[in-house]
Motif scaffolding. Structure first.
Motif, mmCIF file in Angstrom:
data_model
loop_
_atom_site.group_PDB
_atom_site.id
_atom_site.type_symbol
_atom_site.label_atom_id
_atom_site.label_comp_id
_atom_site.label_asym_id
_atom_site.label_seq_id
_atom_site.Cartn_x
_atom_site.Cartn_y
_atom_site.Cartn_z
ATOM 1 N N SER A 112 -19.354 91.476 -59.231
ATOM 2 C CA SER A 112 -18.953 90.304 -58.454
ATOM 3 C C SER A 112 -18.746 90.743 -56.999
ATOM 4 O O SER A 112 -18.484 91.922 -56.725
ATOM 5 N N VAL A 113 -18.840 89.804 -56.088
ATOM 6 C CA VAL A 113 -18.684 90.117 -54.667
ATOM 7 C C VAL A 113 -17.312 90.735 -54.407
ATOM 8 O O VAL A 113 -17.190 91.717 -53.654
ATOM 9 N N GLU A 114 -16.274 90.172 -55.032
ATOM 10 C CA GLU A 114 -14.918 90.673 -54.812
ATOM 11 C C GLU A 114 -14.776 92.118 -55.267
ATOM 12 O O GLU A 114 -14.182 92.945 -54.572
ATOM 13 N N HIS A 115 -15.299 92.432 -56.442
ATOM 14 C CA HIS A 115 -15.219 93.797 -56.949
ATOM 15 C C HIS A 115 -16.038 94.754 -56.091
ATOM 16 O O HIS A 115 -15.603 95.860 -55.778
ATOM 17 N N ARG A 116 -17.223 94.322 -55.698
ATOM 18 C CA ARG A 116 -18.090 95.177 -54.879
ATOM 19 C C ARG A 116 -17.424 95.496 -53.547
ATOM 20 O O ARG A 116 -17.433 96.640 -53.092
ATOM 21 N N LYS A 117 -16.829 94.484 -52.906
ATOM 22 C CA LYS A 117 -16.184 94.711 -51.608
ATOM 23 C C LYS A 117 -15.062 95.750 -51.719
ATOM 24 O O LYS A 117 -14.923 96.607 -50.847
ATOM 25 N N VAL A 118 -14.278 95.669 -52.781
ATOM 26 C CA VAL A 118 -13.180 96.621 -52.955
ATOM 27 C C VAL A 118 -13.723 98.034 -53.182
ATOM 28 O O VAL A 118 -13.253 98.992 -52.572
ATOM 29 N N THR A 142 -3.686 93.555 -55.338
ATOM 30 C CA THR A 142 -4.979 92.970 -55.698
ATOM 31 C C THR A 142 -6.094 93.984 -55.497
ATOM 32 O O THR A 142 -7.031 94.057 -56.298
ATOM 33 N N VAL A 143 -6.001 94.779 -54.440
ATOM 34 C CA VAL A 143 -6.996 95.843 -54.206
ATOM 35 C C VAL A 143 -7.003 96.799 -55.391
ATOM 36 O O VAL A 143 -8.064 97.137 -55.933
ATOM 37 N N LYS A 144 -5.817 97.219 -55.817
ATOM 38 C CA LYS A 144 -5.715 98.158 -56.941
ATOM 39 C C LYS A 144 -6.267 97.545 -58.225
ATOM 40 O O LYS A 144 -7.008 98.186 -58.969
ATOM 41 N N SER A 145 -5.895 96.307 -58.482
ATOM 42 C CA SER A 145 -6.349 95.632 -59.693
ATOM 43 C C SER A 145 -7.867 95.456 -59.689
ATOM 44 O O SER A 145 -8.545 95.750 -60.679
ATOM 45 N N ARG A 146 -8.400 94.995 -58.576
ATOM 46 C CA ARG A 146 -9.852 94.801 -58.496
ATOM 47 C C ARG A 146 -10.593 96.132 -58.616
ATOM 48 O O ARG A 146 -11.655 96.195 -59.224
ATOM 49 N N ALA A 147 -10.036 97.170 -58.025
ATOM 50 C CA ALA A 147 -10.674 98.483 -58.114
ATOM 51 C C ALA A 147 -10.725 98.943 -59.566
ATOM 52 O O ALA A 147 -11.752 99.449 -60.038
ATOM 53 N N PHE A 148 -9.637 98.756 -60.289
ATOM 54 C CA PHE A 148 -9.579 99.158 -61.702
ATOM 55 C C PHE A 148 -10.647 98.421 -62.511
ATOM 56 O O PHE A 148 -11.437 99.025 -63.242
#
Length: 165
Positions: A112-118, A142-148
């Motif tokens: 997803s775009v959000e995951h890719r950006k992180v 949110t950065v940490k969660s999305r990165a995981f």
């Protein structure tokens, strides 16, 4: 098996340009690259019913193997005097590096775009969580969660593509 020209044309249309760019960057010889791309497409076409995962990653791995096989064949035959001073046509380390880059780019595009950006912010731009938070305008949690979750999804995608760790 008779040649299915539509399938071969489809492979060239969908993947030929990227495949040739990859091979040229590894061999630096446009004519050899064209031969390798043709052989790659033919081999992959013959194996098409057995391919699981990403066709593009299979194409790139096949091209890599062909380049390495060609290099090994060239090393076994006696060299002519003019060829002795020429650098090795294929740097296998560089080929592997290029292949890994291509496969990772393809895998990242499936996120997803959000995951890719992180992931790009943390791993490619080398931002800290705080810097990524500011850059992406999202809370650090949110950065940490999305990165995981992005890393988990990326592992799944790479497994689906047949990429071995």
């Amino acid at each position: 098996m008779p040649l299915d020209e539509d399938v071969v044309a489809s492979i060239y249309r969908d993947h030929g340009t990227a495949l040739k760019r990859f091979v040229v960057s590894a061999t630096r010889d446009p004519q050899a690259a064209e031969d390798i791309v043709q052989e790659t497409v033919m081999r992959v076409w013959q194996q098409a019913p057995e391919i699981t995962g990403s066709l593009r990653s299979y194409l790139f791995r096949t091209a890599r193997n062909i380049m390495i096989d060609n290099y090994r064949k060239a090393q076994r035959r006696p060299q002519e005097a003019a060829e002795r001073d020429v650098a090795d046509p294929v740097n296998t380390g560089r080929v592997d590096e290029l292949l890994n880059k291509v496969l990772m780019e393809e895998a990242l595009l499936r996120l997803s775009v959000e995951h890719r950006k992180v992931l790009v912010a943390l791993h490619y731009q080398r931002y800290t969580v705080q810097e990524a938070s500011v850059q992406l305008n999202i809370p650090s949690g949110t950065v940490k969660s999305r990165a995981f979750y992005a890393v988990r999804a990326l592992r799944t995608i790479l497994d689906e593509m047949g990429v071995q760790r």
